[in-house]
Design a protein around this motif. Structure first.
Motif, PDB file in Angstrom:
ATOM      1  N   ASN A  35      -4.291  53.688  11.423  1.00 60.10           N
ATOM      2  CA  ASN A  35      -5.635  53.117  11.534  1.00 60.10           C
ATOM      3  C   ASN A  35      -6.738  54.153  11.321  1.00 60.10           C
ATOM      4  O   ASN A  35      -7.708  54.210  12.074  1.00 60.10           O
ATOM      5  CB  ASN A  35      -5.796  52.423  12.891  1.00 60.10           C
ATOM      6  CG  ASN A  35      -4.802  51.294  13.070  1.00 60.10           C
ATOM      7  OD1 ASN A  35      -4.464  50.592  12.115  1.00 60.10           O
ATOM      8  ND2 ASN A  35      -4.301  51.127  14.273  1.00 60.10           N
ATOM      9  N   GLY A  36      -6.577  54.980  10.312  1.00 59.44           N
ATOM     10  CA  GLY A  36      -7.610  55.953   9.964  1.00 59.44           C
ATOM     11  C   GLY A  36      -7.723  57.131  10.904  1.00 59.44           C
ATOM     12  O   GLY A  36      -8.749  57.798  10.954  1.00 59.44           O
ATOM     13  N   GLY A  59       0.426  53.044  10.080  1.00 64.28           N
ATOM     14  CA  GLY A  59      -0.643  52.060   9.927  1.00 64.28           C
ATOM     15  C   GLY A  59      -0.346  51.000   8.881  1.00 64.28           C
ATOM     16  O   GLY A  59       0.633  51.079   8.146  1.00 64.28           O
ATOM     17  N   PRO A  60      -1.232  50.004   8.780  1.00 64.23           N
ATOM     18  CA  PRO A  60      -1.045  48.891   7.851  1.00 64.23           C
ATOM     19  C   PRO A  60      -1.562  49.161   6.438  1.00 64.23           C
ATOM     20  O   PRO A  60      -1.406  48.320   5.551  1.00 64.23           O
ATOM     21  CB  PRO A  60      -1.831  47.756   8.513  1.00 64.23           C
ATOM     22  CG  PRO A  60      -2.948  48.466   9.219  1.00 64.23           C
ATOM     23  CD  PRO A  60      -2.359  49.761   9.695  1.00 64.23           C
ATOM     24  N   GLU A  61      -2.198  50.319   6.229  1.00 62.68           N
ATOM     25  CA  GLU A  61      -2.753  50.649   4.909  1.00 62.68           C
ATOM     26  C   GLU A  61      -2.266  52.027   4.478  1.00 62.68           C
ATOM     27  O   GLU A  61      -1.835  52.833   5.299  1.00 62.68           O
ATOM     28  CB  GLU A  61      -4.282  50.681   4.977  1.00 62.68           C
ATOM     29  CG  GLU A  61      -4.923  49.387   5.407  1.00 62.68           C
ATOM     30  CD  GLU A  61      -6.427  49.529   5.589  1.00 62.68           C
ATOM     31  OE1 GLU A  61      -6.920  50.669   5.736  1.00 62.68           O
ATOM     32  OE2 GLU A  61      -7.106  48.499   5.596  1.00 62.68           O
ATOM     33  N   ALA A  77       2.423  55.301   1.716  1.00 61.51           N
ATOM     34  CA  ALA A  77       2.279  53.855   1.854  1.00 61.51           C
ATOM     35  C   ALA A  77       2.493  53.479   3.319  1.00 61.51           C
ATOM     36  O   ALA A  77       3.051  54.263   4.096  1.00 61.51           O
ATOM     37  CB  ALA A  77       3.311  53.150   0.975  1.00 61.51           C
ATOM     38  N   PRO A  78       2.078  52.288   3.719  1.00 59.67           N
ATOM     39  CA  PRO A  78       2.316  51.852   5.095  1.00 59.67           C
ATOM     40  C   PRO A  78       3.806  51.918   5.439  1.00 59.67           C
ATOM     41  O   PRO A  78       4.651  51.503   4.651  1.00 59.67           O
ATOM     42  CB  PRO A  78       1.831  50.402   5.110  1.00 59.67           C
ATOM     43  CG  PRO A  78       0.877  50.308   3.968  1.00 59.67           C
ATOM     44  CD  PRO A  78       1.377  51.277   2.936  1.00 59.67           C
ATOM     45  N   GLY A  79       4.115  52.510   6.598  1.00 60.68           N
ATOM     46  CA  GLY A  79       5.497  52.607   7.049  1.00 60.68           C
ATOM     47  C   GLY A  79       6.291  53.763   6.447  1.00 60.68           C
ATOM     48  O   GLY A  79       7.415  54.014   6.850  1.00 60.68           O
ATOM     49  N   PHE A 100      -8.805  58.698   2.675  1.00 56.98           N
ATOM     50  CA  PHE A 100      -9.225  57.299   2.729  1.00 56.98           C
ATOM     51  C   PHE A 100     -10.109  57.012   3.945  1.00 56.98           C
ATOM     52  O   PHE A 100     -10.818  56.012   3.972  1.00 56.98           O
ATOM     53  CB  PHE A 100      -8.007  56.368   2.749  1.00 56.98           C
ATOM     54  CG  PHE A 100      -7.117  56.513   1.538  1.00 56.98           C
ATOM     55  CD1 PHE A 100      -7.642  56.746   0.278  1.00 56.98           C
ATOM     56  CD2 PHE A 100      -5.751  56.428   1.657  1.00 56.98           C
ATOM     57  CE1 PHE A 100      -6.828  56.882  -0.833  1.00 56.98           C
ATOM     58  CE2 PHE A 100      -4.916  56.561   0.554  1.00 56.98           C
ATOM     59  CZ  PHE A 100      -5.466  56.782  -0.690  1.00 56.98           C
ATOM     60  N   HIS A 101     -10.055  57.859   4.961  1.00 58.23           N
ATOM     61  CA  HIS A 101     -10.876  57.722   6.181  1.00 58.23           C
ATOM     62  C   HIS A 101     -11.399  59.100   6.583  1.00 58.23           C
ATOM     63  O   HIS A 101     -11.073  59.601   7.673  1.00 58.23           O
ATOM     64  CB  HIS A 101     -10.047  57.126   7.328  1.00 58.23           C
ATOM     65  CG  HIS A 101      -9.468  55.788   7.015  1.00 58.23           C
ATOM     66  ND1 HIS A 101      -8.181  55.623   6.561  1.00 58.23           N
ATOM     67  CD2 HIS A 101     -10.013  54.555   7.073  1.00 58.23           C
ATOM     68  CE1 HIS A 101      -7.955  54.336   6.356  1.00 58.23           C
ATOM     69  NE2 HIS A 101      -9.047  53.663   6.661  1.00 58.23           N
ATOM     70  N   PRO A 102     -12.209  59.737   5.759  1.00 62.63           N
ATOM     71  CA  PRO A 102     -12.616  61.130   6.018  1.00 62.63           C
ATOM     72  C   PRO A 102     -13.441  61.315   7.290  1.00 62.63           C
ATOM     73  O   PRO A 102     -13.480  62.416   7.836  1.00 62.63           O
ATOM     74  CB  PRO A 102     -13.418  61.509   4.770  1.00 62.63           C
ATOM     75  CG  PRO A 102     -13.879  60.215   4.195  1.00 62.63           C
ATOM     76  CD  PRO A 102     -12.817  59.207   4.541  1.00 62.63           C
TER      77      PRO A 102
END
Length: 112
Positions: A35-36, A59-61, A77-79, A100-102
């Motif tokens: 989750n980032g 996470g999911p993304e 990738a997720p997982g 992706f979530h800096p």
């Protein structure tokens, strides 16, 4: 002199096995992405020692581990689970982040 093919394959297999054994003997640390965010945000490693960092994206993304200072990056990738091997680091603190979530996926590797 020609070397039989089966001897070449045996030698190649032994080299691969030796490389794998060396990689398994490295000090290993784990980093989870979800989750980032990274957990833990600080990883303390031994200075002047090669080490392996196992990355897991819970996470999911998709998420990315990136460090400009260490010249490393990997997208998962997720997982997915993967790893990076680091050269010996001089004592100090080295920043990493998730591209992706800096703003929220940030951390440091501290070599002591």
């Amino acid at each position: 002199m020609r070397v039989p093919k089966h001897l070449l394959l045996t030698a190649a297999g032994l080299l691969l096995a030796a490389s794998a054994a060396q990689a398994q003997e490295l000090p290993t640390f784990r980093l989870e992405m979800k989750n980032g965010r990274f957990e833990p945000t600080e990883i303390v490693v031994p200075a002047n020692t090669r080490f392996k960092l196992v990355l897991h994206n819970a996470g999911p993304e998709a998420e990315e581990f990136e460090s400009l200072e260490l010249k490393k990056e990997k997208v998962l990738a997720p997982g997915a689970t993967s790893f990076l091997v680091f050269v010996p680091l001089k004592p100090g603190s080295y920043r990493f982040f998730g591209d992706f979530h800096p703003d929220t996926a940030q951390g440091h590797i501290v070599a002591r």
